[in-house]
Write a protein that holds these residues in place. Structure first.
Motif, PDB file in Angstrom:
ATOM      1  N   VAL A   1      45.095  37.951  40.113  1.00 24.42           N
ATOM      2  CA  VAL A   1      44.812  36.547  40.340  1.00 24.42           C
ATOM      3  C   VAL A   1      46.039  35.937  41.006  1.00 24.42           C
ATOM      4  O   VAL A   1      47.174  36.207  40.605  1.00 24.42           O
ATOM      5  N   ARG A   2      45.834  35.145  42.022  1.00 27.61           N
ATOM      6  CA  ARG A   2      46.963  34.587  42.753  1.00 27.61           C
ATOM      7  C   ARG A   2      47.870  33.799  41.799  1.00 27.61           C
ATOM      8  O   ARG A   2      47.416  33.054  40.945  1.00 27.61           O
ATOM      9  N   GLY A   3      49.157  34.022  41.957  1.00 31.54           N
ATOM     10  CA  GLY A   3      50.127  33.385  41.079  1.00 31.54           C
ATOM     11  C   GLY A   3      50.761  34.379  40.121  1.00 31.54           C
ATOM     12  O   GLY A   3      51.805  34.103  39.541  1.00 31.54           O
ATOM     13  N   THR A   4      50.093  35.526  39.947  1.00 31.25           N
ATOM     14  CA  THR A   4      50.647  36.552  39.054  1.00 31.25           C
ATOM     15  C   THR A   4      51.157  37.760  39.844  1.00 31.25           C
ATOM     16  O   THR A   4      51.517  38.778  39.261  1.00 31.25           O
ATOM     17  N   ASP A   5      51.199  37.639  41.181  1.00 29.83           N
ATOM     18  CA  ASP A   5      51.593  38.767  42.035  1.00 29.83           C
ATOM     19  C   ASP A   5      52.979  39.294  41.665  1.00 29.83           C
ATOM     20  O   ASP A   5      53.200  40.500  41.560  1.00 29.83           O
TER      21      ASP A   5
ATOM     22  N   GLU B   1      56.053  51.900  44.863  1.00 25.93           N
ATOM     23  CA  GLU B   1      56.583  51.168  46.021  1.00 25.93           C
ATOM     24  C   GLU B   1      55.451  50.339  46.631  1.00 25.93           C
ATOM     25  O   GLU B   1      54.360  50.849  46.886  1.00 25.93           O
ATOM     26  N   LEU B   2      55.699  49.022  46.840  1.00 22.51           N
ATOM     27  CA  LEU B   2      54.684  48.151  47.429  1.00 22.51           C
ATOM     28  C   LEU B   2      54.537  48.489  48.915  1.00 22.51           C
ATOM     29  O   LEU B   2      55.503  48.452  49.671  1.00 22.51           O
ATOM     30  N   VAL B   3      53.301  48.825  49.321  1.00 20.63           N
ATOM     31  CA  VAL B   3      53.044  49.202  50.715  1.00 20.63           C
ATOM     32  C   VAL B   3      52.419  48.054  51.487  1.00 20.63           C
ATOM     33  O   VAL B   3      52.775  47.785  52.626  1.00 20.63           O
ATOM     34  N   GLU B   4      51.475  47.364  50.865  1.00 20.25           N
ATOM     35  CA  GLU B   4      50.767  46.289  51.566  1.00 20.25           C
ATOM     36  C   GLU B   4      50.314  45.240  50.571  1.00 20.25           C
ATOM     37  O   GLU B   4      49.986  45.555  49.425  1.00 20.25           O
ATOM     38  N   GLN B   5      50.316  43.992  51.001  1.00 23.58           N
ATOM     39  CA  GLN B   5      49.902  42.867  50.155  1.00 23.58           C
ATOM     40  C   GLN B   5      48.963  41.980  50.962  1.00 23.58           C
ATOM     41  O   GLN B   5      49.332  41.462  52.016  1.00 23.58           O
ATOM     42  N   ALA B   6      47.704  41.856  50.499  1.00 22.93           N
ATOM     43  CA  ALA B   6      46.702  41.054  51.199  1.00 22.93           C
ATOM     44  C   ALA B   6      46.228  39.939  50.281  1.00 22.93           C
ATOM     45  O   ALA B   6      45.680  40.197  49.212  1.00 22.93           O
ATOM     46  N   GLN B   7      46.436  38.705  50.700  1.00 20.21           N
ATOM     47  CA  GLN B   7      46.060  37.548  49.886  1.00 20.21           C
ATOM     48  C   GLN B   7      44.699  37.021  50.297  1.00 20.21           C
ATOM     49  O   GLN B   7      44.409  36.856  51.474  1.00 20.21           O
ATOM     50  N   GLY B   8      43.855  36.815  49.302  1.00 24.41           N
ATOM     51  CA  GLY B   8      42.543  36.230  49.531  1.00 24.41           C
ATOM     52  C   GLY B   8      42.465  34.852  48.907  1.00 24.41           C
ATOM     53  O   GLY B   8      43.440  34.319  48.369  1.00 24.41           O
ATOM     54  N   THR B   9      41.269  34.274  48.950  1.00 19.51           N
ATOM     55  CA  THR B   9      41.083  32.930  48.400  1.00 19.51           C
ATOM     56  C   THR B   9      41.276  32.901  46.901  1.00 19.51           C
ATOM     57  O   THR B   9      41.910  31.993  46.348  1.00 19.51           O
ATOM     58  N   PHE B  10      40.788  33.949  46.238  1.00 21.55           N
ATOM     59  CA  PHE B  10      40.789  33.958  44.772  1.00 21.55           C
ATOM     60  C   PHE B  10      41.761  34.975  44.192  1.00 21.55           C
ATOM     61  O   PHE B  10      42.336  34.772  43.145  1.00 21.55           O
ATOM     62  N   ARG B  11      41.974  36.085  44.896  1.00 20.08           N
ATOM     63  CA  ARG B  11      42.797  37.150  44.358  1.00 20.08           C
ATOM     64  C   ARG B  11      43.675  37.750  45.450  1.00 20.08           C
ATOM     65  O   ARG B  11      43.445  37.520  46.641  1.00 20.08           O
ATOM     66  N   THR B  12      44.642  38.522  45.038  1.00 24.62           N
ATOM     67  CA  THR B  12      45.531  39.227  45.947  1.00 24.62           C
ATOM     68  C   THR B  12      45.393  40.724  45.694  1.00 24.62           C
ATOM     69  O   THR B  12      45.359  41.173  44.553  1.00 24.62           O
TER      70      THR B  12
ATOM     71  N   CYS C   1      45.735  38.930  33.231  1.00 21.34           N
ATOM     72  CA  CYS C   1      45.174  37.963  32.273  1.00 21.34           C
ATOM     73  C   CYS C   1      43.674  37.793  32.502  1.00 21.34           C
ATOM     74  O   CYS C   1      43.139  36.680  32.447  1.00 21.34           O
ATOM     75  N   LEU C   2      42.983  38.904  32.753  1.00 23.55           N
ATOM     76  CA  LEU C   2      41.544  38.874  32.987  1.00 23.55           C
ATOM     77  C   LEU C   2      40.833  39.682  31.913  1.00 23.55           C
ATOM     78  O   LEU C   2      41.233  40.794  31.579  1.00 23.55           O
ATOM     79  N   PHE C   3      39.776  39.095  31.378  1.00 20.67           N
ATOM     80  CA  PHE C   3      38.960  39.714  30.338  1.00 20.67           C
ATOM     81  C   PHE C   3      37.648  40.143  30.996  1.00 20.67           C
ATOM     82  O   PHE C   3      36.806  39.331  31.321  1.00 20.67           O
ATOM     83  N   PHE C   4      37.466  41.441  31.191  1.00 19.35           N
ATOM     84  CA  PHE C   4      36.307  41.946  31.921  1.00 19.35           C
ATOM     85  C   PHE C   4      35.081  42.062  31.017  1.00 19.35           C
ATOM     86  O   PHE C   4      35.159  42.524  29.881  1.00 19.35           O
ATOM     87  N   LEU C   5      33.938  41.626  31.564  1.00 22.07           N
ATOM     88  CA  LEU C   5      32.651  41.720  30.894  1.00 22.07           C
ATOM     89  C   LEU C   5      31.642  42.357  31.853  1.00 22.07           C
ATOM     90  O   LEU C   5      31.819  42.311  33.078  1.00 22.07           O
ATOM     91  N   ASP C   6      30.555  42.907  31.302  1.00 24.72           N
ATOM     92  CA  ASP C   6      29.447  43.415  32.098  1.00 24.72           C
ATOM     93  C   ASP C   6      28.204  42.595  31.752  1.00 24.72           C
ATOM     94  O   ASP C   6      27.844  42.498  30.569  1.00 24.72           O
TER      95      ASP C   6
END
Length: 241
Positions: free
Chosen positions: A15-19, A32-43, A229-234
């Protein structure tokens, strides 16, 4: 010529802000960080690290074990095929029992279906719906109740396409009716689902769903990702409110 370095790769969505927290944690583990792509909701973060080569002594030992097994199997096969089996008289078929077989005992009654966890019947879940999305209570609940079913009144906090798909989404859900203004409770997530997967029910099923829509969510408990900080559900069913 220097040996070629073989890498293993790993992709993490945050989630953006926790990168920063995620990158720091991964780097401590040798990534090692190779690439970072930021989206509207997540990175999306792509990492790599060199693979650890298998020690030569272990490779040699494994080869030795295979050779020994081949010798043992070959010897056993030779011994078993050394002599011919003597003809044995055919055994008469077992006579049918004069008495009918006893009626099998009826199977034990199936246990009652597991109770769906709600805020009304489970104080732990009621407290969870009022806690912070990064609180340890999220991890504790997910660990104890993974695979069980929960139900709660909530709303869609955010909705974004999953990857490059046009009809598959990541849904961020929150308890209550405040949609994107939800500030209390876990950050529940449905990942990589389409609207059909929500199994919409109710008197008036909408043609589409969106941010702010309110539902009665019934879902299976998945894992809690402490880094995001994500709680996954199905999803099991989604009733329009």
């Amino acid at each position: 010529m220097a040996d070629e370095i073989n890498y293993e790769y790993k992709t993490v969505q945050t989630v953006r802000g926790t990168d920063g927290l995620v990158i720091s944690k991964m780097q401590k583990d040798g990534w090692e960080l190779v690439e970072q792509a930021q989206g509207t909701f997540r990175t999306t973060l792509d990492f790599r690290r060199p693979k650890k080569p298998l020690p030569w002594p272990l490779i040699g030992a494994a080869a030795g074990v295979l050779v020994i097994l081949a010798i043992v199997i070959g010897t056993a096969s030779a011994l078993s095929g050394g002599g011919e089996k003597k003809d044995e008289p055919d055994k008469p078929a077992a006579a049918a029992s004069e008495k009918p077989s006893a009626t099998p005992a009826p199977a034990a009654a199936e246990s009652a279906a597991p109770e769906v966890i709600t805020a009304q019947n489970n104080p732990e879940f009621a407290a969870l719906l009022k806690t912070d999305d990064c609180d340890d209570a999220n991890r504790d609940f997910a660990t104890r109740h993974e695979g069980e079913t929960v139900a709660f009144n909530g709303s869609i906090v955010n909705m974004a396409p999953h990857g490059d798909y046009d009809t598959r989404y990541d849904f961020l859900l929150g308890p209550g009716d405040k949609g994107p203004n939800t500030a209390v409770g876990p950050a529940f997530k449905y990942e990589d689902v389409n609207v059909f997967d929500l199994r919409l029910t109710g008197k008036k099923i909408p043609d589409a769903v969106g941010v702010g829509d309110r539902f009665r969510f019934v879902a299976e408990v998945g894992e809690f990702n402490a880094d995001q900080c994500l709680f996954f559900l199905d999803p099991i069913s989604t009733e329009v409110r």
